[in-house]
Design an enzyme around this catalytic site. Structure first.
Site, PDB file in Angstrom:
ATOM      1  N   SER A  91       6.641 109.776   0.229  1.00 41.33           N
ATOM      2  CA  SER A  91       6.688 110.820  -0.933  1.00 41.33           C
ATOM      3  C   SER A  91       5.725 111.864  -0.707  1.00 41.33           C
ATOM      4  O   SER A  91       4.516 111.690  -0.049  1.00 41.33           O
ATOM      5  CB  SER A  91       6.321 110.122  -2.201  1.00 41.33           C
ATOM      6  OG  SER A  91       6.288 111.108  -3.021  1.00 41.33           O
ATOM      7  N   THR A 128      14.200 116.594  -0.886  1.00 42.78           N
ATOM      8  CA  THR A 128      14.765 116.186  -2.368  1.00 42.78           C
ATOM      9  C   THR A 128      15.012 117.565  -3.175  1.00 42.78           C
ATOM     10  O   THR A 128      14.299 118.529  -3.486  1.00 42.78           O
ATOM     11  CB  THR A 128      13.491 115.374  -3.018  1.00 42.78           C
ATOM     12  OG1 THR A 128      13.342 114.218  -2.298  1.00 42.78           O
ATOM     13  CG2 THR A 128      13.974 115.021  -4.465  1.00 42.78           C
TER      14      THR A 128
HETATM   15  C1  FNR Z   1      10.662 108.140  -7.571  1.00 41.96           C
HETATM   16  N1  FNR Z   1      11.479 109.306  -6.885  1.00 41.96           N
HETATM   17  C2  FNR Z   1      11.170 110.049  -6.148  1.00 41.96           C
HETATM   18  N2  FNR Z   1      11.779 110.682  -5.251  1.00 41.96           N
HETATM   19  C3  FNR Z   1      11.492 111.675  -4.402  1.00 41.96           C
HETATM   20  O1  FNR Z   1      12.065 112.168  -3.444  1.00 41.96           O
HETATM   21  N3  FNR Z   1      10.132 111.858  -4.264  1.00 41.96           N
HETATM   22  C4  FNR Z   1       9.310 111.487  -5.118  1.00 41.96           C
HETATM   23  O2  FNR Z   1       7.860 111.589  -5.146  1.00 41.96           O
HETATM   24  C5  FNR Z   1       9.698 110.292  -5.871  1.00 41.96           C
HETATM   25  N4  FNR Z   1       8.935 109.554  -6.917  1.00 41.96           N
HETATM   26  C6  FNR Z   1       9.290 108.832  -7.637  1.00 41.96           C
HETATM   27  C7  FNR Z   1       8.503 107.817  -8.384  1.00 41.96           C
HETATM   28  C8  FNR Z   1       8.931 106.630  -9.126  1.00 41.96           C
HETATM   29  C9  FNR Z   1       8.026 106.027  -9.886  1.00 41.96           C
HETATM   30  C10 FNR Z   1      10.162 106.368  -9.036  1.00 41.96           C
HETATM   31  C11 FNR Z   1      10.959 105.049  -9.709  1.00 41.96           C
HETATM   32  C12 FNR Z   1      11.148 107.093  -8.333  1.00 41.96           C
HETATM   33  C13 FNR Z   1      12.928 108.545  -6.841  1.00 41.96           C
HETATM   34  C14 FNR Z   1      13.300 107.658  -5.593  1.00 41.96           C
HETATM   35  O3  FNR Z   1      13.139 108.211  -4.382  1.00 41.96           O
HETATM   36  C15 FNR Z   1      14.474 106.961  -5.672  1.00 41.96           C
HETATM   37  O4  FNR Z   1      15.613 107.843  -5.638  1.00 41.96           O
HETATM   38  C16 FNR Z   1      14.700 106.232  -6.831  1.00 41.96           C
HETATM   39  O5  FNR Z   1      13.663 105.299  -7.222  1.00 41.96           O
HETATM   40  C17 FNR Z   1      15.838 105.054  -6.747  1.00 41.96           C
HETATM   41  O6  FNR Z   1      16.170 104.166  -7.687  1.00 41.96           O
HETATM   42  P1  FNR Z   1      15.560 102.841  -7.910  1.00 41.96           P
HETATM   43  O7  FNR Z   1      15.728 102.121  -6.569  1.00 41.96           O
HETATM   44  O8  FNR Z   1      14.235 103.060  -8.216  1.00 41.96           O
HETATM   45  O9  FNR Z   1      16.545 102.108  -8.791  1.00 41.96           O
END
Ligand code: FNR
Length: 403
Positions: A119, A168
């Protein structure tokens, strides 16, 4: 003798048998503020729940009397072989879940032999993670108004061996997570933020400035409606700017956050790729036109716009739009091997998991992440055997009935 039996019984009682159990352990392990930050979704959490529920609606249609004595699960993403079609989604600040943070996650990714997407908001630097393991890594990017930060991070990722950039696209502004507002979610002391967000190459004042930005990024600023983060993110970034991103890197660019083939209001042609206002609509076809090397069907785990569709519900539409030109990946709600199977049957080349990894990390560090990944893989293996699919190519739409 009874003592040993009792110990064995207790151990059996603690045997973790599913990914969902890690969520319970993570809840016990973490301060409420951090657990809610990880587990929560935007507003009514409709999309958060739907991501899981829509997987559960799909019913499997197995084939029998197939030779399933050997099940082959490895696959290839952009030229990199991974042991199973399950990758690690980019999620923020793993050090809030476990002191070893992203380094533990990366080591688990290497052991499992899969791709980890680091990330942009990681709590370890791109170099530290690169040095900690030989997992194939992609770097996830948000574009801030300070474009030089993107340039710096992308170039450093490239130099330290990351193999792709994941842009993203569904976060021009931060979604409204009400639990974070109620908890007054914030990060630990600034002194513990060293290295946060990989910006330590900047001067000390820069570090403090950006660490402070991140610190405030997660803080409720009082009105709840205009968090500080919205001021640092470049919400003007649109399709046109992908040409800029391509100009600063040789790495392939995947676009994460696509939920539809097209929005239906505009004709998609090469002329209207760059027009506003509709150009902010996420279109699989547009992503192809701007030269994306891959697409990630994602609604950010239900953390951004609430009431967007569950990712599994729109996967097939996106896959059809893309054809087989570039890989289509999916994330959101994957908690079982059967979920992975269902996504593959609808055309995904692999899935990413976000929260399951964090729950494993919070509960048991690196070993927890490894266990989560292996449980999903083992469940997928069993599903393939019981469904009569010895290879990933055997998994098809005909193995599913709509629920
Ligand atoms: C994320 N997600 C996310 N996506 C991204 O592109 N950059 C980021 O920094 C983050 N940070 C983030 C923090 C937390 C705590 C969560 C739960 C999610 C989204 C992540 O990449 C992804 O799309 C989802 O988490 C997928 O869903 P599930 O597997 O958590 O159900």
């Amino acid at each position: 003798p009874e003592g040993e039996l009792a110990t064995a019984r207790a151990a059996a009682a603690y045997e973790i048998v599913s990914v969902n159990e890690f969520q319970v352990l993570a809840r016990q392990a973490l301060p409420k503020m951090y657990y809610d930050f990880y587990a929560g979704g935007a507003e009514d959490e409709h999309t958060l729940k739907k991501n899981v529920q829509e997987f559960q609606r799909i019913i499997l249609q197995p084939r029998v009397l197939v030779d399933v004595s050997n099940i082959a699960m490895s696959t290839n993403i952009l030229g990199y072989t991974i042991s199973a079609p399950i990758m690690i989604a980019p999620t923020a600040m793993h050090k809030l879940a476990h002191p070893e943070g992203e380094l533990a996650t990366a080591r688990a990714a290497a052991e499992f032999d899969t791709i980890m997407i680091l990330s942009f908001s990681a709590s370890s630097s791109v170099e530290e993670v690169a040095a900690s393991c030989d997992a194939v890594r992609f770097f996830q990017l948000y574009v801030l108004k300070r474009r030089d930060i993107a340039v710096n991070l992308v170039q450093r990722a490239e130099k330290s061996g990351y193999k792709a950039i994941v842009l993203t696209a569904d976060r021009p502004r931060r979604g409204r997570k009400e639990a974070d507002i109620k908890n007054k979610m914030n990060l630990p002391q600034l002194k513990n933020l060293e290295g946060l967000m990989s910006i330590e190459v900047f001067s000390v004042s820069e570090i403090l400035k950006w660490a402070l930005s991140l610190y405030e990024l997660l803080q409720d600023k009082g009105s709840n409606t205009k968090p500080y983060t919205n001021e640092i993110f470049d919400s003007s970034f649109c399709w046109r700017d992908i040409a800029w991103l391509k100009s600063i890197t040789n790495l392939p660019i995947l676009i994460k956050g696509i939920l539809t083939r097209e929005d239906g209001k505009i004709k998609v042609s090469s002329d209207d790729v760059f027009v506003t206002p509709f150009s902010i609509v996420l279109l699989a076809t547009k992503a192809m036109e701007v030269g994306a090397a891959g697409i990630i069907v994602s609604n950010h785990g239900g953390r951004q716009l609430d009431y967007t569709p569950a990712t599994i519900s729109v996967l097939e539409e996106v896959v059809q739009a893309v054809g087989r030109k570039v890989p289509v990946l999916l994330d959101g709600g994957v908690r079982r091997g059967t979920d992975v199977f269902k996504a593959l049957a609808l055309g995904a080349q692999a899935v990413l998991v976000g929260r399951p990894v964090i729950y494993g990390l919070a509960a048991k560090g690196e070993a927890g992440v490894r266990k989560v990944m292996h449980m999903l893989k083992d469940e997928l293996e069993l599903t393939m055997a019981l469904a009569g699919c010895p290879t990933l190519k055997d998994i098809s739409r005909s193995h599913e009935l709509d629920g």
